[in-house]
Design a protein around this motif. Structure first.
Motif, short mmCIF file in Angstrom:
data_model
loop_
_atom_site.label_atom_id
_atom_site.label_comp_id
_atom_site.label_asym_id
_atom_site.label_seq_id
_atom_site.Cartn_x
_atom_site.Cartn_y
_atom_site.Cartn_z
N GLY A 115 0.81 -1.21 0.00
CA GLY A 115 0.00 0.00 0.00
C GLY A 115 0.84 1.27 0.00
N SER A 116 0.20 2.38 -0.33
CA SER A 116 0.90 3.67 -0.34
C SER A 116 1.29 4.11 1.06
N ALA A 125 4.83 0.46 7.88
CA ALA A 125 4.79 1.62 6.99
C ALA A 125 5.59 1.39 5.72
N THR A 126 5.01 1.76 4.58
CA THR A 126 5.71 1.74 3.29
C THR A 126 6.47 3.06 3.18
N GLY A 171 10.50 1.41 6.95
CA GLY A 171 9.30 0.99 7.66
C GLY A 171 8.86 1.95 8.74
N ASN A 172 8.46 1.41 9.87
CA ASN A 172 7.90 2.23 10.95
C ASN A 172 8.91 3.23 11.52
N VAL A 218 10.59 9.47 2.47
CA VAL A 218 10.08 9.16 1.13
C VAL A 218 9.02 8.07 1.21
N ASN A 219 7.90 8.33 0.57
CA ASN A 219 6.88 7.29 0.38
C ASN A 219 7.04 6.78 -1.06
N PRO A 220 7.66 5.63 -1.24
CA PRO A 220 8.02 5.19 -2.60
C PRO A 220 6.88 4.60 -3.41
#
Length: 336
Positions: free
Chosen positions: A9-10, A27-28, A47-48, A64-66
């Motif tokens: 997921g985003s 977290a991604t 991650g988190n 960064v959210n890849p």
């Protein structure tokens, strides 16, 4: 062979391991160190731990959210993330060759996105890859039996994407994925607090406010204290926010999603629309946890809305069911 269902997921990545259940929800997100003007970077946290630095990182550290709107926009960082998550599950490079991954992808995903997933799996040495579209996984995760003759309707509201589809085991009858979800609400809440209450907050605080206070139940007016920075003085500040103060923001995005739901229903054959009217919509995704949302949608659309106890995990649980069932494995997943 080790079998994993992965919902990349985003906002959050979830992994189901056949025989074990949901084994990871993280977290991604990546925290990278990059000097100004330089193209090279080093990965500091994943991650988190990376998400926890959001709004608190040092000058040269970037969060960064890849994965953005369901698309892999930073392939190298996602490869780092997947390797990190596999390591947490004690899947070594040698074990990876004996691992099969079922990737859960958005409804109507193009071949280019699948190619990115295949390159990602190749980077991590994964032995076998299959795909399933998210609505199929979400319905199975809700313990709804699928057949060729009985159509179902799924609305999965995630962080960045909402998947809407009417389908049977024979395939998608009508469906789409749209760039609307809980993340839009978070951004709007940040703007609301800045404009109406002179308080600047980060994305994590906005998400916490949404998860704590949001409700569609008539008369429900919960309250939460929100800490941030005064937009004028720059000093730390705190205010109390109630359900009523943010309800309009919630309704704005949910109503927009329902416009697309209504559009999808209007395109269904008469027999399928009739079936949906009786069986109702199956609602999943993180936003589905919001108090009273199912009732609100049911009242707006005029037919039943069904929701599971843990809607945020429904899709990855369904992916695990596909891996575990020869009946669904061949019919609800593909190799390309």
């Amino acid at each position: 062979m080790i079998k994993l269902a992965i919902d990349l997921g985003s906002w959050v990545t979830k992994i189901y391991m056949a025989g074990c259940g949901v084994v990871l929800s993280e977290a991604t997100c990546a925290a990278v160190e990059q000097q100004a003007g330089s193209e090279s970077y080093s990965v500091k946290f994943l991650g988190n731990k990376a998400r926890a630095l959001s709004g608190k990182a040092a000058r040269d550290t970037h969060i960064v959210n890849p994965v953005v709107d369901g698309d892999i926009v930073h392939e190298d960082l996602v490869a780092h993330l997947l390797a990190f998550f596999l390591g947490k599950l004690e899947i070594t490079p040698r074990k990876a060759r004996r691992t099969e991954i079922l990737f859960i992808i958005p409804c109507g995903s193009k071949a280019a996105l699948k190619e990115k997933y295949l390159r990602l799996a190749d980077c991590c040495g994964i032995g076998k890859v299959r795909f399933t579209q998210l609505p199929f996984a979400a319905i199975l995760g809700a313990n709804v039996p699928l057949s060729e003759a009985t159509p179902v309707f799924c609305v999965d509201i995630g962080y960045a994407l909402t998947n809407i589809a009417a389908f049977s085991l024979d395939g998608i009858i009508s469906g789409m994925s749209i760039n609307l979800g809980g993340g839009n609400i978070d951004v709007h809440l940040m703007d609301l607090l800045a404009e109406n209450y002179n308080l600047r907050v980060g994305a994590l605080t906005a998400e916490r406010l949404k998860n704590t206070v949001a409700s569609f139940i008539t008369g429900d007016n919960k309250m939460a204290a929100i800490d941030g920075r005064d937009a004028t003085s720059g000093k730390p500040a705190s205010i109390a926010i109630t359900t009523e103060q943010i309800r309009e923001v919630l309704a704005l995005y949910v109503d927009k999603i329902l416009e697309y739901v209504t559009l999808t229903i209007s395109q269904l054959p008469a027999e399928v629309a009739s079936s949906v009217m009786h069986t109702g919509i199956y609602l999943s995704g993180g936003l589905a946890k919001t108090d009273g949302l199912a009732g609100y949608i049911s009242e707006k659309l005029g037919f039943p809305v069904n929701i599971t106890e843990e809607p945020q995990l429904t899709s990855v649980i369904g992916g695990g069911m596909i891996l575990s069932s020869s009946h669904y494995y061949e019919r609800a997943s593909t190799t390309n």
